[in-house]
Design a protein around this motif. Structure first.
Motif, PDB file in Angstrom:
ATOM      1  N   THR A  20     -40.405   4.301  30.686  1.00  0.00           N
ATOM      2  CA  THR A  20     -39.306   5.025  30.048  1.00  0.00           C
ATOM      3  C   THR A  20     -38.889   6.225  30.884  1.00  0.00           C
ATOM      4  O   THR A  20     -37.695   6.506  31.054  1.00  0.00           O
ATOM      5  CB  THR A  20     -39.718   5.485  28.636  1.00  0.00           C
ATOM      6  N   GLN A  21     -39.878   6.928  31.433  1.00  0.00           N
ATOM      7  CA  GLN A  21     -39.582   8.081  32.279  1.00  0.00           C
ATOM      8  C   GLN A  21     -38.874   7.648  33.557  1.00  0.00           C
ATOM      9  O   GLN A  21     -37.949   8.325  34.031  1.00  0.00           O
ATOM     10  CB  GLN A  21     -40.876   8.822  32.620  1.00  0.00           C
ATOM     11  N   GLN A  22     -39.288   6.528  34.119  1.00  0.00           N
ATOM     12  CA  GLN A  22     -38.631   6.025  35.326  1.00  0.00           C
ATOM     13  C   GLN A  22     -37.162   5.711  35.058  1.00  0.00           C
ATOM     14  O   GLN A  22     -36.293   6.001  35.888  1.00  0.00           O
ATOM     15  CB  GLN A  22     -39.346   4.775  35.830  1.00  0.00           C
ATOM     16  N   LEU A  23     -36.883   5.117  33.911  1.00  0.00           N
ATOM     17  CA  LEU A  23     -35.491   4.820  33.559  1.00  0.00           C
ATOM     18  C   LEU A  23     -34.684   6.102  33.418  1.00  0.00           C
ATOM     19  O   LEU A  23     -33.523   6.170  33.834  1.00  0.00           O
ATOM     20  CB  LEU A  23     -35.443   4.013  32.256  1.00  0.00           C
ATOM     21  N   SER A  24     -35.308   7.115  32.847  1.00  0.00           N
ATOM     22  CA  SER A  24     -34.633   8.406  32.716  1.00  0.00           C
ATOM     23  C   SER A  24     -34.349   9.018  34.086  1.00  0.00           C
ATOM     24  O   SER A  24     -33.273   9.580  34.321  1.00  0.00           O
ATOM     25  CB  SER A  24     -35.496   9.360  31.881  1.00  0.00           C
ATOM     26  N   ASP A  25     -35.314   8.890  34.994  1.00  0.00           N
ATOM     27  CA  ASP A  25     -35.148   9.450  36.339  1.00  0.00           C
ATOM     28  C   ASP A  25     -34.044   8.747  37.126  1.00  0.00           C
ATOM     29  O   ASP A  25     -33.502   9.314  38.082  1.00  0.00           O
ATOM     30  CB  ASP A  25     -36.461   9.347  37.120  1.00  0.00           C
ATOM     31  N   LEU A  26     -33.732   7.514  36.738  1.00  0.00           N
ATOM     32  CA  LEU A  26     -32.707   6.751  37.446  1.00  0.00           C
ATOM     33  C   LEU A  26     -31.295   7.037  36.946  1.00  0.00           C
ATOM     34  O   LEU A  26     -30.323   6.514  37.497  1.00  0.00           O
ATOM     35  CB  LEU A  26     -32.981   5.246  37.307  1.00  0.00           C
ATOM     36  N   SER A  27     -31.177   7.855  35.913  1.00  0.00           N
ATOM     37  CA  SER A  27     -29.850   8.182  35.399  1.00  0.00           C
ATOM     38  C   SER A  27     -29.070   8.965  36.451  1.00  0.00           C
ATOM     39  O   SER A  27     -29.653   9.682  37.270  1.00  0.00           O
ATOM     40  CB  SER A  27     -29.962   8.997  34.110  1.00  0.00           C
ATOM     41  N   PRO A  28     -27.742   8.832  36.481  1.00  0.00           N
ATOM     42  CA  PRO A  28     -26.928   9.501  37.513  1.00  0.00           C
ATOM     43  C   PRO A  28     -27.176  10.998  37.614  1.00  0.00           C
ATOM     44  O   PRO A  28     -27.132  11.567  38.704  1.00  0.00           O
ATOM     45  CB  PRO A  28     -25.493   9.204  37.057  1.00  0.00           C
ATOM     46  N   SER A  29     -27.462  11.640  36.490  1.00  0.00           N
ATOM     47  CA  SER A  29     -27.647  13.093  36.511  1.00  0.00           C
ATOM     48  C   SER A  29     -28.969  13.508  37.149  1.00  0.00           C
ATOM     49  O   SER A  29     -29.122  14.650  37.582  1.00  0.00           O
ATOM     50  CB  SER A  29     -27.581  13.647  35.086  1.00  0.00           C
ATOM     51  N   ASN A  30     -29.929  12.558  37.218  1.00  0.00           N
ATOM     52  CA  ASN A  30     -31.251  12.893  37.752  1.00  0.00           C
ATOM     53  C   ASN A  30     -31.508  12.354  39.148  1.00  0.00           C
ATOM     54  O   ASN A  30     -32.497  12.716  39.773  1.00  0.00           O
ATOM     55  CB  ASN A  30     -32.341  12.354  36.820  1.00  0.00           C
ATOM     56  N   ARG A  31     -30.675  11.456  39.641  1.00  0.00           N
ATOM     57  CA  ARG A  31     -30.974  10.811  40.918  1.00  0.00           C
ATOM     58  C   ARG A  31     -30.760  11.789  42.075  1.00  0.00           C
ATOM     59  O   ARG A  31     -29.846  12.605  42.060  1.00  0.00           O
ATOM     60  CB  ARG A  31     -30.114   9.565  41.120  1.00  0.00           C
ATOM     61  N   PRO A  32     -31.581  11.702  43.107  1.00  0.00           N
ATOM     62  CA  PRO A  32     -31.402  12.550  44.283  1.00  0.00           C
ATOM     63  C   PRO A  32     -30.276  12.027  45.159  1.00  0.00           C
ATOM     64  O   PRO A  32     -29.835  10.888  45.016  1.00  0.00           O
ATOM     65  CB  PRO A  32     -32.752  12.419  44.997  1.00  0.00           C
ATOM     66  N   ASP A  33     -29.817  12.846  46.070  1.00  0.00           N
ATOM     67  CA  ASP A  33     -28.813  12.394  47.031  1.00  0.00           C
ATOM     68  C   ASP A  33     -29.438  11.342  47.939  1.00  0.00           C
ATOM     69  O   ASP A  33     -30.531  11.510  48.458  1.00  0.00           O
ATOM     70  CB  ASP A  33     -28.320  13.572  47.878  1.00  0.00           C
ATOM     71  N   GLU A  34     -28.757  10.228  48.131  1.00  0.00           N
ATOM     72  CA  GLU A  34     -29.281   9.158  48.963  1.00  0.00           C
ATOM     73  C   GLU A  34     -28.130   8.344  49.519  1.00  0.00           C
ATOM     74  O   GLU A  34     -26.963   8.622  49.247  1.00  0.00           O
ATOM     75  CB  GLU A  34     -30.243   8.275  48.170  1.00  0.00           C
ATOM     76  N   ASN A  35     -28.449   7.335  50.298  1.00  0.00           N
ATOM     77  CA  ASN A  35     -27.443   6.516  50.946  1.00  0.00           C
ATOM     78  C   ASN A  35     -26.506   5.893  49.912  1.00  0.00           C
ATOM     79  O   ASN A  35     -26.901   5.025  49.140  1.00  0.00           O
ATOM     80  CB  ASN A  35     -28.141   5.423  51.757  1.00  0.00           C
ATOM     81  N   ALA A  36     -25.251   6.323  49.899  1.00  0.00           N
ATOM     82  CA  ALA A  36     -24.312   5.898  48.862  1.00  0.00           C
ATOM     83  C   ALA A  36     -24.017   4.409  48.915  1.00  0.00           C
ATOM     84  O   ALA A  36     -23.704   3.798  47.892  1.00  0.00           O
ATOM     85  CB  ALA A  36     -23.013   6.691  48.995  1.00  0.00           C
ATOM     86  N   THR A  37     -24.108   3.793  50.084  1.00  0.00           N
ATOM     87  CA  THR A  37     -23.765   2.376  50.212  1.00  0.00           C
ATOM     88  C   THR A  37     -24.808   1.463  49.589  1.00  0.00           C
ATOM     89  O   THR A  37     -24.513   0.324  49.245  1.00  0.00           O
ATOM     90  CB  THR A  37     -23.599   1.993  51.695  1.00  0.00           C
ATOM     91  N   THR A  38     -26.037   1.929  49.464  1.00  0.00           N
ATOM     92  CA  THR A  38     -27.097   1.089  48.893  1.00  0.00           C
ATOM     93  C   THR A  38     -27.656   1.644  47.594  1.00  0.00           C
ATOM     94  O   THR A  38     -28.319   0.917  46.849  1.00  0.00           O
ATOM     95  CB  THR A  38     -28.271   0.944  49.888  1.00  0.00           C
ATOM     96  N   ALA A  39     -27.393   2.912  47.306  1.00  0.00           N
ATOM     97  CA  ALA A  39     -28.021   3.564  46.154  1.00  0.00           C
ATOM     98  C   ALA A  39     -27.652   2.898  44.837  1.00  0.00           C
ATOM     99  O   ALA A  39     -28.520   2.646  43.994  1.00  0.00           O
ATOM    100  CB  ALA A  39     -27.645   5.040  46.118  1.00  0.00           C
ATOM    101  N   ALA A  40     -26.370   2.613  44.635  1.00  0.00           N
ATOM    102  CA  ALA A  40     -25.925   2.047  43.359  1.00  0.00           C
ATOM    103  C   ALA A  40     -26.554   0.681  43.111  1.00  0.00           C
ATOM    104  O   ALA A  40     -27.045   0.398  42.013  1.00  0.00           O
ATOM    105  CB  ALA A  40     -24.403   1.950  43.340  1.00  0.00           C
ATOM    106  N   ASP A  41     -26.555  -0.168  44.125  1.00  0.00           N
ATOM    107  CA  ASP A  41     -27.134  -1.508  43.983  1.00  0.00           C
ATOM    108  C   ASP A  41     -28.627  -1.434  43.689  1.00  0.00           C
ATOM    109  O   ASP A  41     -29.134  -2.125  42.801  1.00  0.00           O
ATOM    110  CB  ASP A  41     -26.897  -2.312  45.263  1.00  0.00           C
ATOM    111  N   ASP A  42     -29.336  -0.586  44.425  1.00  0.00           N
ATOM    112  CA  ASP A  42     -30.778  -0.468  44.224  1.00  0.00           C
ATOM    113  C   ASP A  42     -31.093   0.146  42.867  1.00  0.00           C
ATOM    114  O   ASP A  42     -32.054  -0.253  42.204  1.00  0.00           O
ATOM    115  CB  ASP A  42     -31.389   0.387  45.337  1.00  0.00           C
ATOM    116  N   ARG A  43     -30.277   1.102  42.446  1.00  0.00           N
ATOM    117  CA  ARG A  43     -30.498   1.733  41.148  1.00  0.00           C
ATOM    118  C   ARG A  43     -30.292   0.726  40.014  1.00  0.00           C
ATOM    119  O   ARG A  43     -31.078   0.662  39.070  1.00  0.00           O
ATOM    120  CB  ARG A  43     -29.565   2.928  40.988  1.00  0.00           C
ATOM    121  N   ASP A  44     -29.231  -0.070  40.111  1.00  0.00           N
ATOM    122  CA  ASP A  44     -28.971  -1.076  39.078  1.00  0.00           C
ATOM    123  C   ASP A  44     -30.098  -2.108  39.030  1.00  0.00           C
ATOM    124  O   ASP A  44     -30.511  -2.544  37.950  1.00  0.00           O
ATOM    125  CB  ASP A  44     -27.638  -1.777  39.349  1.00  0.00           C
TER     126      ASP A  44
END
Length: 303
Positions: free
Chosen positions: A177-201
């Motif tokens: 549950t905490q991991q899912l919360s950490d993956l929310s857009p407001s909590n995610r760190p800056d990362e490679n924009a081209t792969t971040a969305a796909d990996d997050r989903d």
């Protein structure tokens, strides 16, 4: 496949495919010498996963019963295994891309930069694979506990083992549950924009499935948990009392009752009682687990 081969044989096939995927990926990352620490972690993670899958496959070859087939379905073991295989297959394709400029075993400077650039994504894979392994271990442990009930003579000890298992499953659910919360857009760190969305989903889908499997598993574990209750002597005069479990009758309860003396028009009951009957007899609040419920204005004595 399940109908043609039987549940256990089908799950064994899925477990073998998951094992082969983890082995193939292990050989791939093991072939990279002087790798960054995150890749070394992946290698150790895969080795542990293969060990867990080896243990599961051994259990699948020794258990032959309709009850075991039913538990495999209840605990959704095949889904957890399929998730593990999908993780390894997906990451295998990615690591090949990250290291495509390496001609020999030593990681090229360009690929080292590429691996470091995708470190967040690699760490997420390592965590997801670790979670899949933990789910597989926990659900198979729950299944073993349930199977062992028929031969166990120490109800109290077995109940304590079930309680420990419930705690471990509950802890893992909280972590997921905490991991899912950490993956929310407001909590995610800056990362490679081209792969971040796909990996997050992908992470959200993978973790949500594990969370669902754990929730079903803790429910099945709790329902199978043996309960031992010991009650002393009781006397009631012009009062009401109940000893036992009220709400839903269970088949895993051992109860020992002392003497009961009921006088003066008292209402009394012992054992197990469904919630509606309890409400009719005693009214008011419905209880799940009840050691002693003492109701009314009369005199009640418990020893």
């Amino acid at each position: 496949m399940v109908e043609a081969l039987g549940v256990t044989a089908s799950v064994f096939t899925v477990a073998t495919l998951a094992w082969e995927s983890s082995k193939k990926l292990y050989e791939l990352v093991n072939g990279i010498s002087d790798a960054p620490e995150v890749i070394s972690h992946t290698k150790a993670n895969l080795s542990s996963t293969q060990g867990a899958l080896d243990t599961l496959r051994l259990n699948l070859t020794t258990q032959k019963s309709a009850a075991f087939d039913s538990l495999l379905q209840t605990f959704r073991v095949a889904e957890a295994l399929e998730g593990s295989q999908e993780e390894c297959d997906r990451f295998g394709k990615k690591i090949k891309t990250y290291t495509k400029h390496t001609k020999h075993t030593a990681l090229s400077k360009r690929d080292r930069l590429n691996v470091n650039f995708h470190e967040t994504e690699i760490n997420r894979f390592n965590r997801r694979l670790q979670d899949h392994r933990q789910v597989i271990i926990l659900v198979t442990t729950s299944m073993s506990l349930i199977i062992s009930k028929s031969s166990s003579t120490d109800v109290q000890q077995l109940s304590e083992r079930f309680t420990k298992q419930e705690t471990e499953l509950d802890t893992l659910i909280l972590q997921l549950t905490q991991q899912l919360s950490d993956l929310s857009p407001s909590n995610r760190p800056d990362e490679n924009a081209t792969t971040a969305a796909d990996d997050r989903d992908w992470s959200i889908s993978s973790i949500s499935r594990l969370q669902s499997i754990c929730q079903d598993s803790i429910l099945a574990t709790s329902e199978a948990k043996p309960i031992k209750q010991t009650f002393g002597d009781i006397s009631a005069d012009d009062s009401r009392f109940y000893q036992g479990i009220a709400r839903t009758a269970r088949g895993n309860v051992t109860q020992t009752h002392g003497k009961a003396v009921v006088t003066g028009g008292s209402t009394a009951a012992r054992g197990q009682m469904d919630a509606d009957t309890f409400k009719i007899m005693f009214g008011g609040r419905q209880y799940k687990y009840v050691l002693d419920i003492l109701l009314g204005k009369g005199k009640v004595s418990v020893s």
